[in-house]
Design a protein around this motif. Structure first.
Motif, short mmCIF file in Angstrom:
data_model
loop_
_atom_site.label_atom_id
_atom_site.label_comp_id
_atom_site.label_asym_id
_atom_site.label_seq_id
_atom_site.Cartn_x
_atom_site.Cartn_y
_atom_site.Cartn_z
N GLU A 188 0.82 -1.21 0.00
CA GLU A 188 0.00 0.00 0.00
C GLU A 188 0.85 1.27 0.00
N VAL A 189 2.15 1.13 -0.21
CA VAL A 189 3.02 2.29 -0.31
C VAL A 189 2.71 3.03 -1.61
N GLU A 190 2.30 4.28 -1.51
CA GLU A 190 1.84 5.02 -2.68
C GLU A 190 2.97 5.66 -3.47
N HIS A 228 6.42 -2.27 3.42
CA HIS A 228 5.91 -1.08 4.09
C HIS A 228 6.87 0.10 4.04
N CYS A 229 6.34 1.28 4.28
CA CYS A 229 7.13 2.50 4.42
C CYS A 229 6.34 3.44 5.33
N LEU A 276 13.72 16.43 -0.93
CA LEU A 276 13.66 16.60 -2.37
C LEU A 276 13.35 15.30 -3.08
N GLU A 277 13.75 14.17 -2.50
CA GLU A 277 13.59 12.88 -3.15
C GLU A 277 12.17 12.35 -3.01
N MET A 278 11.55 12.53 -1.83
CA MET A 278 10.25 11.88 -1.57
C MET A 278 9.13 12.46 -2.44
N PRO A 279 8.87 13.78 -2.50
CA PRO A 279 9.36 14.81 -1.61
C PRO A 279 8.37 15.05 -0.46
N TYR A 280 8.82 15.74 0.57
CA TYR A 280 7.91 16.13 1.65
C TYR A 280 8.44 17.41 2.28
N HIS A 281 7.59 18.10 3.02
CA HIS A 281 8.00 19.31 3.71
C HIS A 281 8.36 18.97 5.15
N PRO A 282 9.54 19.31 5.59
CA PRO A 282 9.86 19.11 6.99
C PRO A 282 9.09 20.10 7.85
#
Length: 388
Positions: A139-141, A177-178, A285-291
């Protein structure tokens, strides 16, 4: 030196700070899950490998998991125990040393098994061998983190396994999973059993991999324990292993940076920091996500929720895209002010680079009495030696 963990005032250089109390809280929870569920939970180095803190970990866990020769050596030599090791592809020039440093060795394919299983056990007669299997369900998107996506290079599907496993194969390794919840694990476990249960009578152990984020506040820990207990009731002869990485270091400390300048162009103010997202927070930058930034809120990218004191966070590298989001503060940022990026211990210290020769953040341990112990400072020699 003693510091205030709310503000970290007094710091003038960038620093990853591991907070011992938070780490111990995570370790206590993980140890409780392992005991109540009757399973073993081990540390995955791919998310966290600060070996100077291994004495703390050894109070709660007994083993680690590696994905390469250097990780296997780190576990064997610094943690003090052979590692559970998996690699997509072992090589002639590393397999002997990897086997020497390992307690469990998992092969990604039947061809890898055929090539190395005799040689590996010749070097370590106590080695327990396993196969990585692919349940073709996850289910990892985010595809870059989905090990079961179509075309994956990881694991053996059920139709490729022989009815009778090789005599020296003791276990299966399954990773799906992740940063997932226990509800995801429960659904995934149904798929795993559906595809592979007919081989379970031949197994001594099964490793359900990482990504079980049991230390996250909204994680349903009782559900995880129930799910694991029920699995063991169905298959009592199988030892169950989990190998999370992020769960150990989740929310255990920040990356503290400082503002070195503020620039503006086309109405966009950017706070230039003495760190780099590309170098020091690559998942952003890789995922990306905001910290998350302490005492600031993320502004809407369309500008609708921007306040008077809204700034992009800009890095000090020459990469044009090395910046991260727009954040609104309750005051105008000043040169020298700390910017505290939350939850920056997992998948950061293990993935940083020295691109552009930018000064690397130091690594420190904040003890429970708020005494800051420096674990590692980096110098020009560290950059130079990477170029040898």
């Amino acid at each position: 030196m003693k510091v205030n963990p709310l503000t970290y005032d007094g710091l003038s250089r960038p620093m990853y700070i591991l907070e011992e109390k938070r780490l111990r809280d995570n370790l206590k929870l993980i140890a409780r899950v392992a005991e109540e569920a009757g399973v073993e939970i081990i540390l995955a180095f791919k998310a966290y490998a600060l070996w100077r803190t291994f004495p703390i970990f050894r109070e709660y866990i007994r083993a680690t998991t590696a994905s390469s020769l250097y990780e296997a050596r780190l576990g064997f030599e610094e943690f003090g125990a052979p590692t559970h090791t998996f690699s997509p592809g072992y090589t002639d020039y590393e397999i002997d040393e990897i086997a020497r440093c390992s307690s469990h060795l998992v092969f990604n394919s039947l061809t890898q098994y055929e090539r190395y299983h005799v040689r590996a056990r010749m070097g370590n007669s106590r080695l327990s061998l396993g196969l990585r299997v692919n349940p073709e369900y996850s289910e990892v998107e985010t595809l870059i983190y989905n090990p079961c996506a179509p075309g994956t290079r990881f694991g053996i599907t059920s139709e490729k396994l022989p009815d009778r496993l090789p005599a020296d194969v003791d276990g299966f390794h399954v990773h799906c999973h992740c940063e997932s919840g226990s509800d995801v694990f429960e659904r995934t476990l149904t798929r795993i059993e559906g595809r592979f249960a007919r081989w379970f009578p031949q197994l001594k152990w099964i490793n359900f991999g990482g990504g079980h984020l049991m230390t996250r506040k909204d994680y349903d820990v009782p559900r995880l324990i129930r799910t694991l207990r029920r699995f063991k009731e169905r298959h009592p002869w199988i030892k169950v292993i989990l190998e999370p990485g992020s769960a150990f270091a989740w929310q255990t400390g920040p990356l503290v940076a400082q503002v070195v300048d503020v620039v503006e162009d086309h109405g966009i103010k950017t706070a230039i920091l003495n760190i780099s997202f590309s170098c020091h927070m690559p998942d952003c930058l890789e995922m990306p996500y905001h910290p998350a930034i302490r005492n600031a809120r993320l502004a809407d990218e369309d500008g609708s929720a921007r306040g008077e004191h809204t700034y992009r966070m800009g890095a000090n590298s020459c990469l044009s895209g090395d910046w991260m989001g727009s954040w609104t503060f309750d005051h105008a940022l000043q040169t020298g002010e700390n910017i505290i990026f939350e939850d920056m211990l997992h998948y950061t210290t293990v993935k940083t680079t020295m691109f552009n020769g930018i000064s690397h953040p130091a690594i420190a341990l904040l003890h429970v009495d708020n005494e800051l112990e420096m674990l590692r400072e980096y110098s020009y020699e560290d950059y130079r030696d990477r170029m040898d």
